[in-house]
Design an enzyme around this catalytic site. Structure first.
Site, PDB file in Angstrom:
ATOM      1  N   ILE A 132       0.959  -1.032  -0.010  1.00 57.29           N
ATOM      2  CA  ILE A 132      -0.084   0.012  -0.170  1.00 57.29           C
ATOM      3  C   ILE A 132       0.789   1.418   0.040  1.00 57.29           C
ATOM      4  O   ILE A 132       0.442   2.263  -0.702  1.00 57.29           O
ATOM      5  CB  ILE A 132      -0.829  -0.077   1.161  1.00 57.29           C
ATOM      6  N   ASP A 133       1.954   1.267   0.598  1.00 50.09           N
ATOM      7  CA  ASP A 133       2.900   2.384   0.906  1.00 50.09           C
ATOM      8  C   ASP A 133       3.509   2.779  -0.408  1.00 50.09           C
ATOM      9  O   ASP A 133       3.402   3.709  -0.987  1.00 50.09           O
ATOM     10  CB  ASP A 133       3.758   2.114   1.943  1.00 50.09           C
TER      11      ASP A 133
END
Length: 664
Positions: A402-403
């Site tokens: 996600i990052d």
């Protein structure tokens, strides 16, 4: 009153805040701006020269010598040890030993027991003798800390493989765990992806309990070799620890009576699960620990070393090796090309490199090719969500990050690409996937949604590192920042993320940093996100954060934070100045409208003054986090990309800001 350190392992020493960077006299704003321009130009040249012809960047990912020690123990277990590797690994491990005989988990940190034990065993394999002075210092220190019995579970598992520890004296991990449905506590999807990938193969190892002939004894690492594992009292039965300790005793009893057919079926299911998650390059999840345990588990289940799965797995592990000029061999726990590349593109663009520069277009092409468009384990909790996004590594299609996805999108938006429709489509998929991975509380974790069960951390087996993936401020901030730049500042999902961030602020004004060290990283991530999303610089949360950053600025004008801040509050925001942490603080202050403030001037001056002639910065300190308190990382490209980003934003203004002075 703030504090700095001298790089030793003691507590921070107090000092009075200084008003200037190094001389006590603040440099003029024009002089600082001129120095910043020159430093940015040199930094751009250095970073452009480091780009691979295919378009990516990758710095070394340095952790600690357990990676190297476990690599040697794996080779010993499989019978594939060779003299060249032994010599090279021994040279590296020996070179990392501290004067007191110990090994630390980060530069300048204190000796750590399990790391020291594993390093000692590796050097024994490499031919070092117990009576050698450096080995005698290590073994004496190990005994003084309680010996092997006081080591973490993973260390004792490695020792059990050679009969240096009893399997009966280890927590039990039954392979039948694979059968638990996702709604039952302690099913494999209750664990974070890195723990899940490690635990599944270890259930096979735990069931098989293999013992290879030990090449030597390790009596010198016990406080009493006649009683290597003294009996310890159980925690009270009414406590969580006590309950799980007694559950472990039940599982040990079950090991003796487990139905053979059920156990064989469970191990076959585990093997199938492992093989299905092997990446195209042979690794598992792009990280070393799951690959090591997966190779051992499959070998125990009859996969010979020439089997394609095994051969590819071993070849992938060799690609984690960094051979140094002195002949030493360092093992990376992971490789970070996607992360390094998107951060490099952001740095170069913000430092004034034209959006259509060939280097940026090549990088965008490479990142677009790395997009993940098939479901992975994340879909267990989000079954209807279409895939999209990017991972951290070269190959890790099962676990997009996600990052990374948020930062790749921010990077792609900085590039003027000849196939803009292709870029827009990939970004749209990534935005949709990131939004779909929002947890119930409004925030985001790194790999999974709602991976917040408290039970996995209670297991006696889980005494090292984080085993769940709850939302964190730094990841949530990067997603919020990306959503803001995608025109979604007012989307209800973005607002929930902002509300969560504001509620997570520490009383002193900082934010906890899960994936970087620590409060400086968390705060450096959150402020740019909040301001990008429309939170005014006058907001009380932003003013508190600015005040905290100014209060922990070092005498020399930089910022630093020691990894011990994860467990000891007196280290919060304290430590020798580093290029990456100084840049994080500056990014926060610049976002908060403090460009003309003295703290920013001094920080920019520190970056300019500490830059090397070739445009790079030196940074031996570890500023990345794998597991808070337990596993630390020195990303060798952090010291280049973040300072360049900060210098660029100081010179050219904030990216995408209506008040940007870009081009000035």
């Amino acid at each position: 009153m703030t504090a700095t350190t001298d790089g030793s392992t003691g507590a921070p020493r107090p000092r009075a805040a200084a008003a200037s960077a190094t001389t006590g006299v603040a440099p003029g704003a024009d002089a600082v701006l001129g120095a910043a321009r020159q430093a940015a130009e040199r930094g751009v040249g250095h970073l452009l020269a480091r780009q691979d012809a295919q378009g990516w960047w990758k710095g070394d990912l340095e952790t600690n010598v357990t990676m190297d020690a476990e690599d040697l123990m794996l080779r010993q277990f499989l019978g594939i040890q060779d003299e060249k590797t032994l010599r090279a690994a021994g040279l590296f491990i020996r070179g990392e030993q501290r004067d007191d005989g110990t090994w630390a988990t980060f530069y300048g940190g204190p000796g750590e027991l399990s790391t020291t034990i594993e390093a000692y065993v590796a050097l024994r394999l490499a031919g070092d003798r117990p009576e050698d002075a450096h080995m005698a210092r290590a073994s004496a220190w190990i005994r003084a800390q309680g010996g092997i019995a006081a080591a973490r579970v993973f260390t004792r598992i490695w020792l059990a493989l050679f009969g240096w520890w009893k399997w009966d004296d280890l927590p039990e991990l039954p392979p039948e765990l694979i059968f638990l449905p996702k709604w039952v506590p302690l099913n494999i999807y209750d664990f974070g992806c890195w723990a899940r990938q490690t635990i599944v193969p270890l259930t096979v190892v735990s069931a098989k309990r293999p013992v290879r002939p030990a090449p030597f004894a390790l009596d010198e690492l016990h406080t009493d070799a006649r009683c290597p594992n003294p009996v310890k009292p159980l925690a009270p039965v009414a406590s969580w620890d006590g309950a799980f300790q007694r559950l472990d005793k039940v599982l040990h009893a079950y090991h003796k009576v487990a139905p053979r057919k059920l156990r064989r079926t469970a191990m076959r299911s585990a093997a199938r699960w492992i093989v299905e998650r092997q990446e195209n390059d042979g690794c598992w999840g792009g990280i070393q620990p799951p690959a090591v345990y997966s190779v051992i588990a499959l070998h125990l289940l009859g996969y010979d070393l020439q089997h394609p799965v095994m051969r590819a797995g071993l070849e992938s592990l060799d690609r984690f090796a960094v051979w140094r000029e002195d002949g030493a061999r360092m093992i990376e726990a992971c490789q970070s090309p996607v992360w390094d590349t998107c951060l490099a593109v952001i740095a170069l663009a913000d430092a004034g490199v034209p959006a259509d520069h060939p280097a940026l277009v090549r990088a965008a092409d490479w990142m677009l090719d790395e997009e993940i468009t098939r479901p992975g384990d994340w879909a267990v909790r989000r079954p209807g969500l279409p895939p999209g996004g990017w991972a951290f590594e070269f190959h890790n299609d099962n676990y997009p990050d996600i990052d990374d996805t948020a930062e790749v999108i921010l990077a792609l938006r900085r590039v003027q690409h000849p196939q803009q429709d292709r870029v827009d489509a990939a970004i749209a998929r990534g935005v949709r996937w990131n939004l779909g991975m929002q947890s119930k509380n409004g925030a985001w974790g790194a790999f999974d949604a709602d991976n917040t069960s408290a039970f996995p951390n209670r297991l006696p087996f889980c005494d090292f590192g984080e085993v769940i993936d709850p939302p964190s401020a730094d990841v949530t901030a990067h997603v919020v920042e990306m959503l803001a730049y995608e025109g979604k500042s007012h989307d209800p999902r973005t607002r929930r993320g902002i509300e969560w961030l504001l509620a997570e602020q520490e009383a002193g004004g900082a934010w906890f940093g899960r994936w970087g060290v620590n409060y400086v990283y968390g705060t450096g991530s959150v402020l740019p996100a909040l301001t990008a999303a429309g939170i005014p610089a006058s907001h009380p949360a932003i003013r508190r954060a600015v005040g905290w950053l100014e209060s922990v600025q070092n005498d020399d004008g930089g910022w630093g934070e020691d990894l011990r801040s994860y467990g000891e509050t007196e280290w919060m925001g304290r430590g020798p100045s580093t290029a990456s942490q100084t840049a994080w603080a500056l990014l926060a202050l610049l976002a908060a409208g403090e460009r003309d403030g003295k703290a920013v001037e001094r920080g920019i001056a520190w970056l300019a003054e500490t830059q090397r002639e070739d445009g790079s910065w030196d940074e031996p300190y570890f500023t990345g986090t794998g597991f808070p308190r337990d596993f630390s990382i020195n990303y060798h490209l952090y010291r280049q990309v973040f300072p360049l980003t900060a210098l660029g934003r100081y010179v050219h203004g904030e990216p995408f800001s209506p008040n940007s002075t870009k081009g000035s």
